[in-house]
Design an enzyme around this catalytic site. Structure first.
Site, PDB file in Angstrom:
ATOM      1  N   ASP A  45      28.365 -30.525 -19.245  1.00  0.00           N
ATOM      2  CA  ASP A  45      29.942 -30.782 -19.094  1.00  0.00           C
ATOM      3  C   ASP A  45      30.432 -31.479 -20.288  1.00  0.00           C
ATOM      4  OD1 ASP A  45      28.407 -33.228 -18.933  1.00  0.00           O
ATOM      5  OD2 ASP A  45      28.807 -34.077 -17.060  1.00  0.00           O
ATOM      6  N   SER A  46      29.665 -31.752 -21.400  1.00  0.00           N
ATOM      7  CA  SER A  46      30.483 -32.090 -22.503  1.00  0.00           C
ATOM      8  C   SER A  46      31.648 -31.187 -22.963  1.00  0.00           C
ATOM      9  CB  SER A  46      29.456 -32.125 -23.663  1.00  0.00           C
ATOM     10  OG  SER A  46      28.624 -31.323 -23.953  1.00  0.00           O
ATOM     11  N   ASP A  84      24.995 -27.680 -16.363  1.00  0.00           N
ATOM     12  CA  ASP A  84      25.201 -29.058 -15.898  1.00  0.00           C
ATOM     13  C   ASP A  84      26.194 -29.354 -14.704  1.00  0.00           C
ATOM     14  OD1 ASP A  84      24.663 -31.665 -16.609  1.00  0.00           O
ATOM     15  OD2 ASP A  84      25.954 -31.532 -18.415  1.00  0.00           O
ATOM     16  N   LYS A 113      21.196 -29.204 -14.155  1.00  0.00           N
ATOM     17  CA  LYS A 113      20.755 -30.411 -14.645  1.00  0.00           C
ATOM     18  C   LYS A 113      21.593 -31.520 -13.523  1.00  0.00           C
ATOM     19  CE  LYS A 113      22.320 -32.450 -18.636  1.00  0.00           C
ATOM     20  NZ  LYS A 113      23.198 -33.670 -18.266  1.00  0.00           N
ATOM     21  N   GLU A 115      21.960 -35.820 -13.035  1.00  0.00           N
ATOM     22  CA  GLU A 115      22.272 -37.324 -13.839  1.00  0.00           C
ATOM     23  C   GLU A 115      21.564 -38.231 -12.493  1.00  0.00           C
ATOM     24  OE1 GLU A 115      25.489 -38.387 -15.681  1.00  0.00           O
ATOM     25  OE2 GLU A 115      25.660 -37.009 -16.969  1.00  0.00           O
ATOM     26  N   GLU A 183      18.644 -39.973 -22.723  1.00  0.00           N
ATOM     27  CA  GLU A 183      19.852 -40.078 -23.526  1.00  0.00           C
ATOM     28  C   GLU A 183      20.056 -41.562 -24.114  1.00  0.00           C
ATOM     29  OE1 GLU A 183      23.503 -38.092 -22.251  1.00  0.00           O
ATOM     30  OE2 GLU A 183      24.583 -38.934 -23.899  1.00  0.00           O
TER      31      GLU A 183
HETATM   32  O1  KIV Z   1      26.893 -32.249 -21.335  1.00  0.00           O
HETATM   33  C1  KIV Z   1      26.073 -32.453 -22.423  1.00  0.00           C
HETATM   34  O2  KIV Z   1      26.103 -31.538 -23.565  1.00  0.00           O
HETATM   35  C2  KIV Z   1      24.859 -33.223 -22.178  1.00  0.00           C
HETATM   36  C3  KIV Z   1      23.922 -33.600 -23.176  1.00  0.00           C
HETATM   37  C4  KIV Z   1      22.754 -33.950 -22.747  1.00  0.00           C
HETATM   38  C5  KIV Z   1      24.049 -32.660 -24.375  1.00  0.00           C
HETATM   39  O3  KIV Z   1      24.699 -33.644 -20.949  1.00  0.00           O
END
Ligand code: KIV
Length: 265
Positions: A45-46, A84, A113, A115, A183
């Site tokens: 999500d970056s 993500d 992924k 969190e 992280e």
């Molecule tokens: O969104 C992202 O790029 C991440 C990192 C762990 C690289 O969550």
């Protein structure tokens, strides 16, 4: 080359080999990473900041993420692709999380992924895995909780905090996560957590002793230049190369040198 799956990561940890993951948001970048035989690609999500220019990751929706996942899946034929889950796309209920995770898989991701590690997340991880959706967990500094954490704070600075993160990681491992991202963490703490887990740890700003590393591709290739976190090393300078190329193009157009006979019909 054959398509990688979750067993690849555990095998690398068990053999004491490091795992290299990177992010990709588009077809061309995914092709480069695939050709380089990278262990896994995160459609992070970056991309909200790096590809879309937002200030943080809060402004990206599941439907927008799907566009990028589809592009990466078209470019990366052998890499393991992780989608993500964006802000609030899995926090309302386990059903909401499952539905959005399944959209990511249907778009071409091989895993998702998530969190954090509260009861809701643990249940969601379990239900995803039971439904055939592999999960990469994410602990330490969790950007989607940045407002409640109070900014980019290094995690694992005290024994108490490190034990809390380890406890979370163990619960996620038990729930079925195939690996965990750590992280922005004190290196010694990340090492301690890595040594006490069966599944691999993937560090980002968490020192050299994690089982693997992940960074944003645009950061390490010097393409994204808005800011440079301390844990980023430049392995190339795409911004400079691109800038010079664009200047040369503009100069040649203005001088009437491009297109030449070679580029004409
Ligand atoms: O969104 C992202 O790029 C991440 C990192 C762990 C690289 O969550």
């Amino acid at each position: 080359m054959t398509k990688k799956n979750i067993l690849h990561f555990q095998k690398l940890k068990d053999n004491g080999e490091k795992i290299a993951l990177l992010t990709a948001y588009d077809y061309s970048t995914a092709k480069v990473l695939d050709e380089a035989d990278i262990d896994g690609i995160l459609v992070g999500d970056s991309l909200a900041m790096v590809a879309l220019g937002y200030e943080n990751t809060y402004n990206i929706s599941i439907d927008e993420m799907l566009v990028f996942i589809k592009a990466v899946a078209r470019g990366a034929k052998n890499s393991f692709i992780i989608g993500d889950m964006p802000f609030m796309s899995y926090n309302l209920s386990v059903e909401q999380g499952l539905e959005n995770a399944s959209k990511m898989i249907q778009a071409g991701a091989n895993a998702v992924k998530l969190e954090g590690c509260n009861e809701h997340i643990l249940e969601l991880v379990k239900r995803c895995v039971e439904s055939g959706i592999p999960v990469l967990a994410h602990l330490g500094f969790t950007p989607q909780l940045m407002q409640t954490i109070g900014g980019h704070k290094v995690q694992g600075k005290t024994r108490e905090n490190t034990e809390k993160i380890l406890e979370c990681a163990k619960k996620l491992e038990k729930a079925g996560a195939f690996a965990v991202v750590l992280e922005l963490m004190n290196s010694e703490s990340a090492k301690y957590i890595t040594e006490n887990l069966e599944i691999p740890t993937i560090g980002i700003g968490a020192g050299a002793d994690c089982d693997g590393q992940i960074v944003v591709t645009d950061d390490i290739l010097g393409k994204f230049t808005d800011f440079k976190p301390k844990f980023v090393k430049h392995f190339a300078n795409i911004h400079e190369v691109s800038l010079n190329g664009v200047k040369k193009y503009s100069e040649e157009v203005k001088k009437g040198l491009f297109p030449s006979e070679n580029e004409s019909f």
